[in-house]
Scaffold this motif. Structure first.
Motif, mmCIF file in Angstrom:
data_model
loop_
_atom_site.group_PDB
_atom_site.id
_atom_site.type_symbol
_atom_site.label_atom_id
_atom_site.label_comp_id
_atom_site.label_asym_id
_atom_site.label_seq_id
_atom_site.Cartn_x
_atom_site.Cartn_y
_atom_site.Cartn_z
ATOM 1 N N GLU A 29 0.809 -1.217 0.000
ATOM 2 C CA GLU A 29 0.000 0.000 0.000
ATOM 3 C C GLU A 29 0.847 1.274 0.000
ATOM 4 O OE1 GLU A 29 -3.403 0.167 -0.299
ATOM 5 O OE2 GLU A 29 -3.142 -1.973 -0.713
ATOM 6 N N GLY A 30 2.158 1.130 0.054
ATOM 7 C CA GLY A 30 3.041 2.291 0.013
ATOM 8 C C GLY A 30 3.149 3.041 1.324
ATOM 9 N N LYS A 31 2.843 2.380 2.424
ATOM 10 C CA LYS A 31 2.878 3.036 3.734
ATOM 11 C C LYS A 31 4.268 3.023 4.367
ATOM 12 C CE LYS A 31 -1.934 2.002 4.486
ATOM 13 N NZ LYS A 31 -2.730 3.061 4.997
ATOM 14 N N ILE A 32 5.207 2.296 3.761
ATOM 15 C CA ILE A 32 6.582 2.268 4.241
ATOM 16 C C ILE A 32 7.447 2.909 3.165
ATOM 17 C CG2 ILE A 32 8.512 0.841 4.988
ATOM 18 C CD1 ILE A 32 6.453 -1.217 5.946
ATOM 19 N N GLN A 33 8.064 4.017 3.516
ATOM 20 C CA GLN A 33 8.897 4.761 2.571
ATOM 21 C C GLN A 33 10.053 3.908 2.064
ATOM 22 O OE1 GLN A 33 8.601 8.076 1.558
ATOM 23 N NE2 GLN A 33 6.611 8.145 2.542
ATOM 24 N N LYS A 34 10.286 3.944 0.779
ATOM 25 C CA LYS A 34 11.434 3.301 0.114
ATOM 26 C C LYS A 34 11.435 1.782 0.218
ATOM 27 C CE LYS A 34 14.296 7.370 0.687
ATOM 28 N NZ LYS A 34 15.507 7.927 1.262
ATOM 29 N N ALA A 35 10.292 1.162 0.503
ATOM 30 C CA ALA A 35 10.223 -0.303 0.474
ATOM 31 C C ALA A 35 10.305 -0.737 -0.984
ATOM 32 C CB ALA A 35 8.927 -0.788 1.105
ATOM 33 N N GLU A 36 11.018 -1.819 -1.218
ATOM 34 C CA GLU A 36 11.256 -2.263 -2.586
ATOM 35 C C GLU A 36 11.029 -3.766 -2.677
ATOM 36 O OE1 GLU A 36 15.111 -2.279 -5.411
ATOM 37 O OE2 GLU A 36 14.786 -0.490 -4.189
ATOM 38 N N LYS A 37 10.309 -4.175 -3.707
ATOM 39 C CA LYS A 37 10.049 -5.600 -3.893
ATOM 40 C C LYS A 37 11.064 -6.170 -4.873
ATOM 41 C CE LYS A 37 6.377 -8.891 -4.418
ATOM 42 N NZ LYS A 37 4.955 -9.097 -4.615
ATOM 43 N N ILE A 38 11.790 -7.180 -4.424
ATOM 44 C CA ILE A 38 12.764 -7.885 -5.243
ATOM 45 C C ILE A 38 12.260 -9.325 -5.367
ATOM 46 C CG2 ILE A 38 15.163 -8.608 -5.508
ATOM 47 C CD1 ILE A 38 14.980 -5.591 -5.420
#
Length: 66
Positions: A29-38
């Motif tokens: 949901e974009g609630k954690i800044q700079k989280a990235e899915k690899i």
């Protein structure tokens, strides 16, 4: 991006006292800044802040600025 400064969602869940699924939801949901899915794993900055849970009284108070 420097990968040594990242933790996976399981480590964040333990740190914040949340379930793995809740951390995945916050990432999606974009609630954690700079989280990235690899691939199928979410990576978060080591210094990421725990998102406010608006379902709790504490979260509602923080949202309204009290």
């Amino acid at each position: 991006m420097v990968y040594t400064l990242l933790v996976n969602y399981t480590q964040a869940a333990l740190k914040w006292g949340l379930t793995n699924r809740m951390v995945q939801y916050y990432c999606k949901e974009g609630k954690i800044q700079k989280a990235e899915k690899i691939g199928s794993m979410w990576l978060l900055p080591k210094d990421a802040k725990k998102p406010i849970d608006k379902r709790t009284m504490e979260g509602r108070d923080k949202e309204s600025g009290q």
